[in-house]
Every structure is written in C-alpha cells, then in structure tokens.
Design an enzyme around this catalytic site. Structure first.
Site, PDB file in Angstrom:
ATOM      1  N   HIS A  17      44.050  32.248  48.205  1.00  0.00           N
ATOM      2  CA  HIS A  17      42.699  32.349  48.756  1.00  0.00           C
ATOM      3  C   HIS A  17      41.671  32.024  47.674  1.00  0.00           C
ATOM      4  O   HIS A  17      40.479  32.235  47.861  1.00  0.00           O
ATOM      5  CB  HIS A  17      42.465  33.753  49.329  1.00  0.00           C
ATOM      6  CG  HIS A  17      43.209  34.004  50.602  1.00  0.00           C
ATOM      7  ND1 HIS A  17      44.589  34.028  50.650  1.00  0.00           N
ATOM      8  CD2 HIS A  17      42.784  34.211  51.870  1.00  0.00           C
ATOM      9  CE1 HIS A  17      44.970  34.269  51.903  1.00  0.00           C
ATOM     10  NE2 HIS A  17      43.891  34.379  52.655  1.00  0.00           N
ATOM     11  N   ASN A  18      42.150  31.511  46.542  1.00  0.00           N
ATOM     12  CA  ASN A  18      41.271  31.223  45.404  1.00  0.00           C
ATOM     13  C   ASN A  18      40.770  29.775  45.499  1.00  0.00           C
ATOM     14  O   ASN A  18      41.559  28.834  45.441  1.00  0.00           O
ATOM     15  CB  ASN A  18      42.102  31.460  44.128  1.00  0.00           C
ATOM     16  CG  ASN A  18      41.341  31.148  42.861  1.00  0.00           C
ATOM     17  OD1 ASN A  18      40.589  30.183  42.794  1.00  0.00           O
ATOM     18  ND2 ASN A  18      41.557  31.962  41.848  1.00  0.00           N
ATOM     19  N   ASP A  77      52.186  31.880  40.561  1.00  0.00           N
ATOM     20  CA  ASP A  77      52.000  33.207  39.983  1.00  0.00           C
ATOM     21  C   ASP A  77      51.975  33.034  38.472  1.00  0.00           C
ATOM     22  O   ASP A  77      52.732  32.238  37.923  1.00  0.00           O
ATOM     23  CB  ASP A  77      53.120  34.155  40.394  1.00  0.00           C
ATOM     24  CG  ASP A  77      52.715  35.606  40.177  1.00  0.00           C
ATOM     25  OD1 ASP A  77      51.561  35.970  40.500  1.00  0.00           O
ATOM     26  OD2 ASP A  77      53.532  36.391  39.666  1.00  0.00           O
ATOM     27  N   SER A  78      51.088  33.751  37.821  1.00  0.00           N
ATOM     28  CA  SER A  78      50.939  33.536  36.380  1.00  0.00           C
ATOM     29  C   SER A  78      50.563  34.834  35.684  1.00  0.00           C
ATOM     30  O   SER A  78      50.224  35.823  36.332  1.00  0.00           O
ATOM     31  CB  SER A  78      49.850  32.485  36.121  1.00  0.00           C
ATOM     32  OG  SER A  78      48.610  32.924  36.635  1.00  0.00           O
ATOM     33  N   ASP A 166      41.950  34.817  27.971  1.00  0.00           N
ATOM     34  CA  ASP A 166      41.712  33.644  27.121  1.00  0.00           C
ATOM     35  C   ASP A 166      41.116  33.970  25.744  1.00  0.00           C
ATOM     36  O   ASP A 166      41.535  33.369  24.752  1.00  0.00           O
ATOM     37  CB  ASP A 166      40.791  32.637  27.834  1.00  0.00           C
ATOM     38  CG  ASP A 166      41.550  31.753  28.811  1.00  0.00           C
ATOM     39  OD1 ASP A 166      42.792  31.802  28.823  1.00  0.00           O
ATOM     40  OD2 ASP A 166      40.892  31.013  29.557  1.00  0.00           O
ATOM     41  N   LYS A 186      42.086  22.425  27.323  1.00  0.00           N
ATOM     42  CA  LYS A 186      43.077  23.407  27.769  1.00  0.00           C
ATOM     43  C   LYS A 186      44.059  22.774  28.765  1.00  0.00           C
ATOM     44  O   LYS A 186      45.253  23.044  28.728  1.00  0.00           O
ATOM     45  CB  LYS A 186      42.335  24.586  28.410  1.00  0.00           C
ATOM     46  CG  LYS A 186      43.180  25.815  28.649  1.00  0.00           C
ATOM     47  CD  LYS A 186      42.376  26.964  29.242  1.00  0.00           C
ATOM     48  CE  LYS A 186      43.294  27.930  29.962  1.00  0.00           C
ATOM     49  NZ  LYS A 186      42.588  29.005  30.670  1.00  0.00           N
TER      50      LYS A 186
HETATM   51  P1  IMP Z   1      47.561  35.467  39.508  1.00  0.00           P
HETATM   52  O1  IMP Z   1      48.442  34.342  39.055  1.00  0.00           O
HETATM   53  O2  IMP Z   1      46.416  34.986  40.343  1.00  0.00           O
HETATM   54  O3  IMP Z   1      48.370  36.575  40.112  1.00  0.00           O
HETATM   55  O4  IMP Z   1      46.837  36.141  38.246  1.00  0.00           O
HETATM   56  C1  IMP Z   1      47.347  36.071  36.986  1.00  0.00           C
HETATM   57  C2  IMP Z   1      46.525  36.849  35.963  1.00  0.00           C
HETATM   58  O5  IMP Z   1      47.063  36.465  34.689  1.00  0.00           O
HETATM   59  C3  IMP Z   1      45.057  36.503  35.888  1.00  0.00           C
HETATM   60  O6  IMP Z   1      44.261  37.382  36.598  1.00  0.00           O
HETATM   61  C4  IMP Z   1      44.784  36.650  34.392  1.00  0.00           C
HETATM   62  O7  IMP Z   1      44.639  37.983  34.089  1.00  0.00           O
HETATM   63  C5  IMP Z   1      46.058  36.218  33.750  1.00  0.00           C
HETATM   64  N1  IMP Z   1      46.042  34.780  33.461  1.00  0.00           N
HETATM   65  C6  IMP Z   1      46.779  33.819  34.066  1.00  0.00           C
HETATM   66  N2  IMP Z   1      46.491  32.606  33.573  1.00  0.00           N
HETATM   67  C7  IMP Z   1      45.538  32.802  32.649  1.00  0.00           C
HETATM   68  C8  IMP Z   1      44.817  31.902  31.790  1.00  0.00           C
HETATM   69  O8  IMP Z   1      44.978  30.667  31.786  1.00  0.00           O
HETATM   70  N3  IMP Z   1      43.928  32.480  30.968  1.00  0.00           N
HETATM   71  C9  IMP Z   1      43.698  33.801  30.928  1.00  0.00           C
HETATM   72  N4  IMP Z   1      44.314  34.674  31.709  1.00  0.00           N
HETATM   73  C10 IMP Z   1      45.244  34.181  32.564  1.00  0.00           C
END
Ligand code: IMP
Length: 209
Positions: A17-18, A77-78, A166, A186
C-alpha cells in the site's frame, strides 16, 4: 542455467500500500509489458507479517494477493540485520520505531543494544540491509530473490536524506552513510548499491525479459 519461472506480459498486483514502492516497481516493470496495479486499488488488506524471515513475509504477502486476485503478485520485505545482535531488528525493523514510526528513537534503541553488548569498535558493529522480493502465481508457485548490502553502524547518526536507519548505516567501501548519499548513488542503476536495488536487479535476471 536457471529453472526460474519467468513473468509473462500482462497484469501484475503489487502487494503493497506504499505509493513510493508502487511507483518504483511500475518503473521497473513497464518496459517488460507488465501492467502493475496496487493492492489498495483492488481493495486488498495488508496481511500481518507473522513470519520469522524476510522470505517468509514476502511470500506470505505475495501469495495472499495472488490468491485473492487470480493474478501474479509481487511483494517485498526488508530490514536491517545487525551482527552483534544475532540479526535483530531484522523482520522487526519497522516495529522498533513504534506506531509513530520514530526512527530517531529506534536508532537510539539500536545504539543502546550495541553498547550493552560492548560493540563499540567499528569491526564489532557490522550490519546488513536485506531486501527480499517474492513473485507469486495463482497456481501457488513462488520465486524469491534477495539483495543485501553490508556496512558498519556509526554513532551519532549522520545525514538527513533517505529514511529509517539510513543515518546510522555506512556501506562497506564508502565514507558516507546512506543518509548522506543521493537516491541516485544509493540505487545506482549501473552498479546497484542498496539492498532493494540489488534485489530488483536479481529479479530482472531471474524472472523478467
Ligand atoms: P518493510 O519492508 O516495509 O516491512 O519495512 C522495512 C523496515 O526496514 C523499514 O521500515 C525500515 O525501518 C527498514 N529499512 C528497510 N530498508 C531500509 C533502507 O533502505 N534504509 C533505511 N531503513 C530501511
């Protein structure tokens, strides 16, 4: 020599939803004749991320969206995995910032955790950003790819570009943190640096074109 399933031209659901992610995926996929539609537009809910791994959560989101729509679906997912903390905050990276998404507080919490393990020297403060993409088809087949970038956590945080963790993350081979770099640096198309850009490059290689 890959036995990966490739994505045919046509409609694809982005299980997110982003709006920023939707835009990024649309840019990536349109040249391959893929027409992306957001989960929100199709009235899908965001499932709870209940799995213990990035792969698990990405799969869960992609398979739910594919099953609900009868279309292929892509999810990601990250998060940040810190060596001295056995991979935390990991899949809980967003949750460490609380409901207000307060990343200044999340970074302080991370620094406190590092201090309490005695991780004060740069070589003790290794971390990786990880991004996993899952592509699911309505018949239940799923392909996943992973992108990672290794680095060191600095304190105090530096820079105000980017988001999340970051300002604490200095990628290996660079002097500046992610928050001191431009988006182009980046995500660099020729030599992708960020975990997300690397995962997208891996998806192109494995499943597109
Ligand atoms: P999701 O993948 O939307 O569940 O969120 C992953 C979370 O990991 C984010 O809210 C950040 O806290 C962190 N994150 C993931 N990628 C990055 C990045 O490129 N920079 C900084 N924080 C990140």
């Amino acid at each position: 020599m890959s036995s990966r399933r490739r994505l045919a031209a046509g409609r694809l659901v982005i299980a997110s939803h982003n709006a920023g992610k939707l835009r990024e995926f649309a840019e990536l996929l349109t040249p391959y004749g893929i027409d992306v539609v957001g989960a929100g537009e199709l009235g899908l809910n965001e499932p709870e991320e209940t799995e213990a791994t990035f792969e698990g959560n990405a799969r869960l989101k992609a398979t739910r969206a594919s099953r609900a729509t009868g279309l292929p679906a892509l999810a990601d997912d990250s998060g940040l995995a810190v060596d001295a903390l056995a991979g935390a905050p990991g899949v809980h990276s967003a949750r460490w910032a609380g409901p207000d998404k307060d990343f200044a507080a999340a970074m302080r919490k991370l620094e406190d955790a590092l201090q309490s393990t005695g991780a004060t020297e740069p070589h003790q403060r290794g971390a990786r950003f990880v991004a996993v993409l899952a592509l699911a088809w309505p018949d239940g087949h799923v392909e996943t790819v992973r992108g990672e970038v290794a680095g060191t956590l600095v304190w105090p945080p530096r820079g105000d570009a980017g988001f999340g963790y970051d300002p604490m993350f200095r990628p290996q081979g660079h002097e500046r943190t992610f928050a001191e770099m431009t988006g182009a640096e980046k995500h660099g198309r020729d030599a992708p640096l960020s975990h997300r850009a690397r995962a997208i490059a891996a998806l192109k290689e494995a499943c597109l074109g």
